[in-house]
Design an enzyme around this catalytic site. Structure first.
Site, short mmCIF file in Angstrom:
data_model
loop_
_atom_site.label_atom_id
_atom_site.label_comp_id
_atom_site.label_asym_id
_atom_site.label_seq_id
_atom_site.Cartn_x
_atom_site.Cartn_y
_atom_site.Cartn_z
N GLU A 256 -5.12 -10.29 2.86
CA GLU A 256 -4.76 -10.04 4.25
C GLU A 256 -5.67 -8.96 4.85
O GLU A 256 -5.90 -7.93 4.22
CB GLU A 256 -3.30 -9.58 4.36
CG GLU A 256 -2.82 -9.52 5.81
CD GLU A 256 -1.37 -9.06 5.94
OE1 GLU A 256 -0.69 -9.52 6.84
OE2 GLU A 256 -0.93 -8.23 5.12
N ALA B 257 0.86 -1.68 -0.24
CA ALA B 257 1.34 -2.86 -0.95
C ALA B 257 0.98 -4.08 -0.13
O ALA B 257 0.51 -3.97 1.00
CB ALA B 257 2.86 -2.78 -1.16
N MET B 258 1.18 -5.27 -0.72
CA MET B 258 0.86 -6.51 -0.03
C MET B 258 1.86 -7.58 -0.43
O MET B 258 2.14 -7.76 -1.61
CB MET B 258 -0.57 -6.94 -0.37
CG MET B 258 -0.98 -8.30 0.19
SD MET B 258 -0.83 -8.35 1.99
CE MET B 258 -0.55 -10.09 2.24
N GLU B 259 2.35 -8.33 0.58
CA GLU B 259 3.50 -9.20 0.40
C GLU B 259 3.20 -10.60 -0.11
O GLU B 259 4.00 -11.53 0.12
CB GLU B 259 4.24 -9.34 1.73
CG GLU B 259 3.48 -10.09 2.82
CD GLU B 259 2.70 -9.21 3.77
OE1 GLU B 259 2.40 -9.64 4.88
OE2 GLU B 259 2.38 -8.08 3.37
N ASN B 260 2.10 -10.81 -0.80
CA ASN B 260 1.78 -12.15 -1.29
C ASN B 260 3.05 -12.83 -1.80
O ASN B 260 3.81 -12.27 -2.59
CB ASN B 260 0.78 -12.05 -2.45
CG ASN B 260 -0.31 -11.05 -2.19
OD1 ASN B 260 -1.07 -11.18 -1.25
ND2 ASN B 260 -0.37 -10.02 -3.05
N HIS C 172 10.22 -3.17 2.16
CA HIS C 172 9.30 -3.71 3.16
C HIS C 172 8.67 -5.02 2.69
O HIS C 172 8.68 -6.04 3.39
CB HIS C 172 8.21 -2.67 3.46
CG HIS C 172 7.23 -3.07 4.50
ND1 HIS C 172 7.28 -2.58 5.77
CD2 HIS C 172 6.15 -3.90 4.46
CE1 HIS C 172 6.29 -3.10 6.49
NE2 HIS C 172 5.58 -3.90 5.70
N GLU C 173 8.13 -4.99 1.48
CA GLU C 173 7.42 -6.18 0.99
C GLU C 173 8.35 -7.36 0.75
O GLU C 173 7.98 -8.52 1.00
CB GLU C 173 6.66 -5.84 -0.29
CG GLU C 173 5.65 -4.71 -0.15
CD GLU C 173 4.78 -4.83 1.08
OE1 GLU C 173 4.34 -5.95 1.40
OE2 GLU C 173 4.55 -3.81 1.74
N HIS D 282 9.17 -9.14 3.86
CA HIS D 282 8.08 -10.03 4.25
C HIS D 282 8.24 -11.44 3.67
O HIS D 282 7.65 -12.40 4.18
CB HIS D 282 6.74 -9.47 3.78
CG HIS D 282 6.07 -8.59 4.77
ND1 HIS D 282 5.91 -8.92 6.09
CD2 HIS D 282 5.48 -7.37 4.62
CE1 HIS D 282 5.25 -7.95 6.72
NE2 HIS D 282 4.99 -7.00 5.85
#
Length: 2004
Positions: free
Chosen positions: A183, A318-321, A353-354, A357
């Site tokens: 992203e 962080a990242m919500e993959n 949060h993640e 998502h």
């Protein structure tokens, strides 16, 4: 013909791409974008697609992706087969690819048969990150195909795409892994794909690996295949449909912990093996969160598993993959031994949060990145909802406040953006991940949730998720989902929800009206900014006004009007009073509004618990009421309300709406506060102020503030324990308080921290320090060599990321620059300190006073490497830019940064962050400028502190005082800039001003950090790191902690202080102003082609007619006339997309206002206001529209009533480019009818200098006080209330303003009554105006000023000032009283109102403003001390006389339109001199008027000048009318007229006639001439109109040439035009009243004779022969005279023989004229020098000063050209001719103005030319001044020369700077500023320019003065020129295009250029400005002046060589 050829070429290209299909059928599939040529690829072939976004007609359905990463070679290979659906015939497939080597590409049909036997060509377009694959066979619409591509690449070294990461085991072994972060636009860097959110597809992934690794992806592994080479290949289950940015895979050797949710989802936490034990808490949280979300959304999590993995190298939080969320280790792992409660909360929030998502973003994805807030805003908000439900002990609702505070911080900057903003290229998309998307999005949702109720909101978002599952959505889809959530029963009962039958309506329980939810929410998502709701109590009603809240642009700034234009929000207000426990609700949809609260309410609190996203300002004493309430019973308000009040007050101080001392008084209750949140909000604000002060050379003030804070919070400090016990709130408080105490060198705190550190060392670093104080302990310990080295060792070996972050932060607190350098080098290496932490490291070093230049140098040196590590546009790059520069505050630093940005322009031009950085640097000065003295005074009042210790004493008292020597370049407003920069506090400070909150780690508390740049204290929004943490939330592309940290802080005042928690997220904050859309553009190529082909077929002649006109080939194109039918007006489109019913700049005349009823509710806390405007109108002509003005007003409600009819709602349309609003009707309004339009609105108080703007000052205690004032002329009333904002629309005004009880309000009329509103607010109602007046004359002030008054002729005259300057108001009162009496008598018309207020505004751009009954002034033009010099009094008296003259000329009688502005300003200018010559003759204003006329002639001699009365059709043209032509030339021709009229009293009688005849009406120039003609009773009966039209209707003035032959005088006239050639010859003819004297009689008025020259030439017969003739007696005529060689010789001889042969005015006139003629080329410079020979005998001021001015101009030109020989000779010439006069000057007090002016001019010249005697005298005087500690006063006329001399010394410059910050007398302060700006030290030149732009040390209103002064010096003039080029956009934000300030700046920086090189530079720069100023008259004037300088030099240099 050119366009025709290009069009045909494009057509050919399109046809090729489209294969056999017709053009008409290929609208989508043609690749060459209309109007654009095909772009070249790297293969030297035309790339088939020119847009950044991919074609819409090829849709991917399924990816079969194979990857084989090699963790040894750090590369990977792969292949992808993409199933695609083709929807239009095409030969090309375009996909994204970045950095991939494509080895094979082929296309297969649905049967998997190859479409070609040959290798398909692949074209690359690297700039767009696209590849194009050509198919020789057409891909047919409706068919399925497969695209197969093989590729290879290296694993990325950065943090995006498919990248490598490493970690080190306990044994010291380095392990490698590969991970992804896609992203927003990096999936294309891992595999070719359709890398846009809407291209959702399924993914089947295979990953090949070695056995020692595992692989993870979004889905579970379904099988693992063992290959023959020992490799394993994992096959993952096909995914659900998802966007490419959510794809993820990781190859690593991690270990996991696993559990299942109640619904059976397998949750696993992966981490490096040695940290597996730190994963337990994350597992617990993830399981709880998934369970919660499934229940809340009532939608099952769609995947079988959810992995959470901690990546050692991870840029963001962080990242919500989907199914595989990736985290930075600090965001997932929790070690209870070393991690504080703040870290625990951080981890909880990030996970929340993640996982949110997985629904918002993954299940339903925004359609494009412009709506990223639909992902991130929801995820941010759901953090709070989820944590509140699952972990109530955290009390996260406390942190939501800080999230919204942070959002307000950014959103109140003009560099903010709308929630939904355009974003096309990857860099722009990266920058969308910022506070606006995250925090503002969350806060708007929070507001909406409270508005709709929890259940309705929840039902609506569930509907949204269900409807758009696995799809994409836009804003409208969300609003539509929320509009269908109620039953009919709900609707009927009036609940806050929506029924299916009323899809777009909302029923209001309190209003009984319906609301369009889309319209409401569009005001929050489609326009940037945050509203300021200003509340004013008026009896039982609460008056509300909304404005756009801006903190960096003051209402007095020129750009304020433009920044307020068109802003209106629909605000769901909540409020409560002491009269009821009910929370009341009200929807405010107009700029002004009012609500009934009842007389019984003592106080009212608006925005209950801050559920609304707006700032509230309580006007008219409202804040005093609140202060009293908090002191008496603070628990009457909730802790959220108390915190909100503190925050708003702080914000209002920053924005200039509230004085600092009001906020500090508000804090008085804090010792009683028991709740952590409001207590820390106040504490951190005081700390931020301390950081500001300690950076300055303010030893005493710093000491006093330090002692005060420690005393004030003594009890709180002593209550803290050094443990981890207590609740979350208690632990937060401990961390913050102890960190601050140690920073303030509180002995018990420092001793305790040192003891803990020693214990830790003695335990061999195994002792577990209390986590809440660990950072403080480490930071204190890092101050010695051993401690620092020990900490570095501990950092290398620790397995706890929390501990490592604390230690790293402490290491950056060292004062040893070598250690800091070493840290940066280690960070760049990326081994010991990970690259992911490099951005934090740089920021933390930059925050250290010893490291900020070091960090900036590091960034410059390593820029390319940093961009490689962190993507351009990423939060890290943005934070690095903002963080390292945000502390700078000197011009040198600003220039250095600008130069660096220029050197990398190709990159920085794409970044919003560079503008933020420059904005922030320029903000640092402003806060101190406004608040330092207020703080000093406030402290003095609050405590009885003994004498401050000397520097040495302080150092001994403060244990770490190396920071007492701080560099002036520090960011004075980074409140984090403390030595200890407590992280949590940092967060706070960030929020204080930030645009973006930091996500700060709550855990980071710091202790003794080196001084960090200070935050703008008034921007403090309490956000301790802890709070920050929460505030910020999280994740992935969220802001990176550093980014947040850094940006936040930087956001406001340019501070950069990154929180350590900066490491937590990556939030981009692009804060640049969006460029306005172009209203028209060139026709596209395709359109052109189609038109051409059609026309060719129909008739070739038509084509010829279409293409032949030359305008066809211009950018605008030709207007095409229709000769067969009337031309219909082309109306523009309003903001809603509906046609706006008016297209002209000026309003229609069909409807006129009769009266206004205004209610305004300013909120000086949040710098917003609300309002209600009720306009009664008369219909003059039948019409279906009402069009009026409104700018930056959020109209929340509009109703209309016609006659006695019913009140009905109406829709208000807005057309922002013209600042107009309109209401359309289906039926005509009939002429003769009356109607009423009621508009409720809100807006932010302006941060510039116009509209309704905030101002501030520092009181005697050093506290900042804020106030709100207005400046409406010429076009800014519309920014305060909707109105017919043109001079001719006069009306009456009834005004009400709410205020806090400790404030007062003023308006045009006297107060009628004041009504308490409750909640500390009072509603002041003013009497209705007894006169009709124009809107630009309306005024109101909300302040706490002090008046003195006197009754004069039945008028109460009052002078208001800040309380500390009350003693400086007496002279103004006396003068105003005398002037008022004079005007009453002179005009024979008494002043129209019962009161006349004159008020000194601390922030005021102009000199003064004539608002009827309430005249506003800059302080320097109203306030003078008892010891002020006559020169200073002359200034004040002149301005007062000018403004009071306006009460008749301008107010009573007003010009009809701005083209006749001179009727206002010319008359006022003329009357100011006329009146004072009678009232105060000692002020010698006659000489001042003479000098003014000379300068007006100089300006009007240029071809770029304009007529006195000239056409005005645009806002910029209106601004430009405020110039010397309207003022000085207007006054000059009135003087000429007066002097030429035959009857002595005719002029006076004429203007009395004019005033009486047109009283309360509007006029044009002809009306004045007619009035003067009507009263003419003389025999000649002169036609004034005929005479004067020649002076007002044409630009320029005449050159009168005289030739004497015996008794005959031939007189000729021509246009005196300096730029005169064949192209500029004019046929201008003037009616000239020529006056003359001769040698027989020349000194008295009786000697004067008048001859009227009406033709080009005429002959005058004299009574006899004369020796000489002098025309233009006393220069009363506006013309220049040329006497010919003989005439000049005669006059020269006459003066040589008798200096008194002519009056001093005539001698000065000769000097001025001959210099002008020399410039014209009519006389040689030799003749000039001949005339000046008499000067050795000259003693009068006017001739001497005029000669010196002219000679100094030439000297500076020679100096700038480095004509060193001539420059030296010119210097010698001046000193030889004026040296004796210079030597005669004394340095003591002089008693007359003329002597003071003469002395000032002579000595300033002498010292500037380095005359030794002058220099020594000035130095001695300055030394005496300094040593006297202010008891010795330098005479006012000598101050500038003394300060200028002092500023040339390095030591004295520093002293002068310190004194400038301390002095309270504004006139003296200004002269000090001129002295500082005169330095020839380039470093200081740069610093002062930057400071003026920032507005912190130096008020922005003084920037034109600074630039002008700098430009005079040789060292500075090029810096000043570079400065305006580099900062032009900033300048026109502060000062509107065309404004007098911009005119001054342009003239100052260019007027001394005289070379072709400079001319070329200026032309290139100004032409590049386009609509940003290239068409200004001042630009043409500048270029013309340079050419004239060139010409003069070319003509005179050889002669000068000889003559000098």
């Amino acid at each position: 013909m050119v366009w025709l050829k290009l069009g045909l070429l494009s057509l050919f290209t399109v046809s090729l791409a489209s294969s056999q299909d017709t053009l008409g059928s290929q609208q989508e599939s043609t690749f060459a974008h209309p109007g654009e040529p095909s772009l070249s690829s790297t293969d030297n072939l035309s790339f088939p697609w020119s847009r950044l976004r991919l074609p819409r007609y090829i849709i991917p359905r399924h990816y079969h992706l194979f990857l084989h990463p090699n963790l040894t070679s750090l590369s990977f290979t792969g292949s992808v087969q993409i199933q695609i659906d083709v929807q239009n015939n095409t030969n090309w497939v375009v996909v994204h690819s970045k950095g991939l080597h494509i080895s094979t590409a082929t296309i297969l049909d649905q049967n998997l048969a190859h479409l070609s036997d040959q290798v398909l060509p692949v074209l690359h377009h690297p700039n767009h990150e696209q590849i194009g694959i050509f198919s020789p066979r057409v891909l047919s619409s409706g068919q399925k195909y497969f695209l197969y591509i093989e590729f290879a690449a290296d694993l990325s070294d950065g943090f995006h795409g498919f990248y490598k990461s490493t970690y080190t085991t306990k044994a010291g072994e380095t392990r490698t892994l590969a991970s992804t972060h896609f992203e927003p636009t990096s999936a294309r860097a891992a595999f070719p794909c359709f890398d846009e959110p809407t291209f959702k597809a399924n993914f089947s992934v295979r990953i090949r690996r070695t056995p020692e690794y595992i692989s993870l992806s979004n889905m579970p592994v379904v099988k693992t295949v063992e290959l023959s080479d020992g490799l394993l290949e994992d096959h993952f289950a096909p995914s659900v449909e998802m966007s490419t940015y959510l794809v993820a895979f990781v190859i690593c050797d991690f270990k996991s912990l696993t559990a299942k949710t109640s619904s059976g989802v397998q949750v696993s936490i992966y981490a490096v093996p040695e940290k597996r034990s730190q994963a337990h808490y994350a597992l617990e949280v993830a399981v709880k969160m998934l369970d919660f979300y499934e229940e809340y959304f009532n939608i099952r999590y769609p995947l079988p598993k959810q992995d959470l993995i901690a990546i050692p190298d991870f840029q963001s939080g962080a990242m919500e993959n989907w199914g595989l969320t990736t985290y930075r280790e600090t965001s997932l792992l929790f070690d209870p031994v070393t991690s504080s409660v703040s870290y625990k909360l951080w981890v909880t929030m990030v996970i929340g949060h993640e996982l949110a998502h997985q629904w918002f973003g993954n299940l339903v994805t925004m359609e494009w990145w412009n709506d990223i807030w639909l992902n991130e805003g929801f995820a941010r908000y759901m953090e709070y909802i989820s944590v509140e439900a699952t972990y109530p002990e955290f009390k996260v609702e406390e942190y939501l406040l800080n999230t919204c505070f942070a959002a307000v911080g950014l959103d109140s900057l003009n560099s903010s953006r709308p929630i939904s903003s355009p974003a096309e290229n990857p860099t722009q998309i990266e920058e969308m991940f910022d506070t606006v998307s995250y925090d503002k999005g969350a806060c708007v949702l929070h507001m909406l949730r409270h508005f709709l109720t929890d259940s309705v909101f929840q039902t609506g978002i569930v509907r949204y998720l269900r409807k758009y599952s696995y799809g994409n959505a836009q804003n409208q889809d969300l609003w539509d989902s929320l509009t269908s959530t109620c039953s009919e029963e709900d609707f009927i009962t009036g609940n806050h929800c929506y029924s299916p039958g009323q899809a777009t309506k909302n029923a209001y329980l309190f209003a009984g009206e319906h609301l369009d939810l889309t319209a409401m929410m569009n005001t929050w998502t489609l326009q940037k900014g945050v509203p300021l709701v200003t509340v004013t109590r008026k009896g039982s009603r609460l008056l509300l006004r909304q404005d756009r809240f801006l903190r960096t642009v003051m209402p007095s700034d020129p750009q304020w009007p433009a920044l307020q234009q068109g802003y209106l929000w629909h605000i769901p207000l909540t409020y409560k009073t002491d009269a009821s426990s009910t929370i009341h609700r009200h929807l405010m949809t107009s700029h002004t509004d009012s609500i009934h609260i009842g007389e019984e309410a003592r106080w009212v609190k608006v925005n209950t618990d801050m559920t609304g996203y707006y700032v509230v300002h309580y006007e008219d004493g409202g804040w005093d009421t609140i202060t009293k309430l908090l002191g008496d019973n603070h628990t009457a308000l909730s802790y959220k309300d108390r915190t909100h009040l503190i925050h708003n007050a702080i914000q209002l101080v920053t924005a200039g709406h509230l004085p600092l001392n009001k906020v500090l008084d508000l804090f008085g209750y804090l010792p009683l506060e028991t709740h952590t949140v409001p207590l820390l909000q106040g504490l951190n604000f005081l700390e931020a102020i301390y950081h500001v002060i300690e950076k300055r050379d303010e030893i005493a003030l710093t000491h006093n503030l330090r002692v005060y804070i420690l005393r004030f919070f003594r009890v709180v400090i002593d209550q803290q324990t050094w443990s981890d016990s207590g609740s979350v709130s208690e632990r937060r408080l401990r961390s913050e308080v102890l960190s601050l105490a140690c920073h303030l060198d509180d002995p018990p705190c420092v001793d305790r921290a040192r003891q803990h550190f020693r214990d830790w060392l003695q335990s061999n670093k195994t002792l577990n320090l209390p986590t809440d104080v660990a950072t403080t302990v480490y930071s204190v310990g890092a101050q010695d060599d051993h401690g620092w080295a020990s900490l570095l060792d501990a950092y290398k070996t620790s397995l706890s990321e929390a501990q490592k972050e604390n230690i790293l932060f402490a290491l950056t607190c060292s004062r040893d620059i070598n250690k800091l350098q070493r840290l940066l080098e280690i960070g760049l290496e990326g081994n010991v300190i990970r690259s992911q932490d490099l951005s934090h490291l740089i920021l933390w070093v930059a925050r250290n006073p010893q490291g900020h230049h070091l960090a900036w140098g590091f960034v410059k040196k390593n820029w390319d490497m940093l961009v490689q590590k962190f993507q351009l546009g990423s939060s890290c790059i943005r934070n690095i830019i903002v963080g390292t520069t945000g502390q700078f505050s000197s011009p040198k630093e600003l220039t250095e940064v600008q130069q660096f940005f220029q050197s990398i322009k190709e990159q920085t031009s794409q970044l919003r962050g560079t503008q933020i950085a420059l904005d922030n640097m320029q903000k640092n000065v402003r806060w101190v400028q406004r608040n330092l003295e207020t703080l000093r005074s406030w402290l003095s009042d609050q405590m009885n502190i003994g004498p401050a210790p000397s520097s040495g004493n302080i150092q001994s008292e403060a244990s770490t005082e190396e920071d007492s020597e701080r560099e002036p370049a520090m960011d004075l407003f980074d409140s984090n800039s403390s030595e200890h920069a407590n992280l949590p506090r940092n967060m706070i400070e960030n929020s204080m001003f930030e645009e973006e909150p930091d996500v700060v780690d709550l855990a980071k508390d710091s202790a003794t950090f080196p001084t960090l740049p200070a935050l703008d204290p008034d921007e403090v929004t309490y956000e301790p790191r802890s709070s920050r943490l929460l505030v910020r939330g999280l994740g992935e592309n969220d802001m990176d902690e550093d980014e947040e940290d850094c940006e936040s802080s930087a956001r406001l005042l340019g501070m950069s202080f990154m929180n350590r928690s900066a490491a937590h997220r990556s939030s981009a904050s692009p804060y640049t102003r969006q460029a306005p859309p172009r209203s028209c553009s060139r026709p596209s190529a395709r359109t052109m082609v189609v038109c051409v082909l059609f026309l060719v077929i129909v008739a070739s002649m038509t084509m010829v007619l279409y293409f032949l006109p030359g305008c066809t080939f211009t950018k605008a194109g030709c207007r095409k006339e229709n000769n067969t039918a009337p031309i219909e007006p082309v109306y523009p489109t309003s903001t809603t997309g509906e046609v706006f019913p008016w297209a002209l700049f000026r309003l229609p005349q069909s409807v006129h206002p009769v009266s206004y009823d205004l209610t305004l509710n300013p909120n000086l806390d949040d710098m917003t206001f609300t309002g209600r405007t009720v306009i009664t109108m008369s219909v003059l002509h039948n019409t279906k529209r009402i069009v009026l003005h409104g700018a930056n007003l959020n109209i929340t409600k509009a109703t209309f009533k016609l006659g006695d009819g019913q009140v009905r709602d109406v829709t208000v349309l807005e057309y922002k480019p013209k600042q107009q609003i309109a209401v359309k009707f289906s039926e005509d309004l009939q002429a003769g009818q009356f109607c009423v339009l009621t508009l409720d609105y809100s807006a932010a108080l302006s941060h510039t200098y116009d509209g309704f703007y905030n101002s501030s000052y520092t009181d005697k205690d050093g506290s900042k006080r804020v106030l709100a004032a207005t400046q409406f002329e010429p076009l800014s009333a519309r920014k305060a209330f909707p109105c017919f904002d043109e001079p001719a629309f006069k009306a009456t005004f009834q005004i009400r303003i709410s205020r806090k009880s400790d404030y007062m309000t003023l308006s045009n009329m006297p107060m009628a009554k004041s009504t308490p509103l409750g909640n500390g607010l009072v509603l002041d109602e003013f009497k209705k105006t007894t006169v009709n007046m124009s809107t630009y004359l309306v005024a109101f002030i909300v302040a706490n000023f002090t008046p003195i008054s006197s009754n004069v002729s039945n008028t109460l005259v009052s002078v208001y000032s800040v309380p500390e300057k009350k003693e400086h108001t007496h002279y103004a009162l006396e003068t105003a009283s005398e002037v008022l009496k004079y005007y009453n008598d002179f005009f024979e018309i008494d002043y129209s109102l019962k009161k006349l207020d004159l008020i000194a505004i601390p922030d005021f751009l102009a000199g003064a403003m004539e608002n009827w009954g309430l005249v506003t002034f800059r302080e320097t033009t109203l306030l003078v001390g008892n010891d002020s010099s006559p020169l200073e009094k002359q200034v004040v008296a002149s301005v007062i006389a000018h403004e009071l003259a306006h009460q008749w000329f301008g107010n009573l009688v007003t010009m009809s339109w701005w083209n006749d502005l001179w009727l206002n300003e010319g008359f006022a200018t003329y009357m100011q001199y006329t009146s004072l010559q009678t009232i105060l003759p000692d002020l010698d204003t006659g000489n001042l008027f003479l000098a003014v006329r000379f300068r007006a002639l100089d300006k009007d001699a240029l071809n770029s000048s304009h007529a006195v009365s000239t056409e005005v059709n645009a806002a910029e043209q209106v601004e430009e009318m405020f110039d010397s032509v309207s003022y000085e030339k207007g006054a000059s021709i009135l003087l000429m007229l007066h002097a030429s009229l035959p009857e002595e009293q005719q002029f006076r009688k004429g203007i009395i006639q004019y005033l009486k005849q047109f009283s309360q009406l509007n006029t044009d120039t002809g009306d004045l001439w007619n009035s003067l003609t009507q009263v003419d009773v003389s025999a000649q009966h002169q036609n004034v109109s005929e005479m004067m039209n020649s002076w007002t209707s044409q630009k320029g003035f005449p050159l009168v040439t005289v030739s004497i032959k015996e008794d005959q005088v031939e007189i000729k006239q021509e246009h005196f035009l300096l730029t005169s050639d064949s192209t500029t010859q004019t046929s201008s003819l003037w009616n000239i009243p020529v006056t003359y004297v001769n040698d027989s009689c020349s000194l008295t008025p009786e000697c004067r004779r008048v001859f009227t020259l009406r033709s080009k030439s005429d002959t005058l017969k004299l009574p006899g022969k004369v020796k000489w003739l002098k025309l233009n007696y006393k220069n009363t005529g506006f013309y220049i005279v040329h006497y010919g060689d003989e005439g000049w010789t005669a006059l020269t001889n006459a003066l040589s023989q008798n200096v008194n042969a002519l009056t001093h005015e005539d001698r000065a006139s000769l000097i001025h004229n001959i210099f002008a003629l020399s410039r014209l080329g009519r006389v040689s410079f030799y003749q000039v020098l001949n005339l000046l020979k008499y000067m050795s005998n000259e003693t009068e001021m006017t001739p001497v000063t005029e000669a010196l001015l002219q000679l100094n101009n030439i000297y500076r030109l020679l100096d700038k050209r480095q004509e060193s020989g001539l420059e030296a000779r010119m210097k010698a010439y001046i000193l030889s001719h004026f040296g004796s006069l210079m030597d005669k000057q004394t340095w003591g007090e002089e008693d007359t103005v003329s002597k003071q002016e003469l002395r000032s001019a002579l000595l300033e010249t002498a010292c500037s030319l380095k005359q030794e005697k002058c220099i020594q005298q000035a130095k001695a005087l300055f030394k005496q001044y300094v040593e006297s500690n202010g008891t010795f006063r330098i005479p006012g006329d000598l101050q500038r020369v003394v300060f200028t001399v002092a500023a040339q010394s390095e030591e004295d410059w520093v002293t002068l700077l310190r004194m400038h910050q301390q002095v309270t007398f504004d006139s003296e302060k200004r002269k000090m500023l001129q002295g500082l700006a005169s330095t020839q030290d380039t470093r200081r030149i740069i610093w002062i320019l930057k400071s003026g732009l920032h507005g912190d040390f130096i008020q922005t209103q003084e920037l034109p003065l600074v630039i002008n002064t700098v430009s005079h010096g040789f060292a500075g003039y090029l810096f000043a020129w570079d400065f305006i080029q580099e900062n032009w956009d900033r300048l026109i934000e502060k000062f509107p295009v065309g404004s007098f300030a911009i005119q001054t700046i342009i003239k100052a920086t260019t007027s001394q250029f005289s070379t072709q090189a400079h001319l070329d530079q200026a032309q290139a720069f100004f032409s590049s400005l386009n609509e940003r100023g290239s068409q200004m008259r001042s630009v043409q004037e500048a270029l013309e002046t340079i050419r004239l300088n060139q010409r003069w030099m070319k003509r005179n240099l050889p002669s000068l060589q000889q003559w000098l």
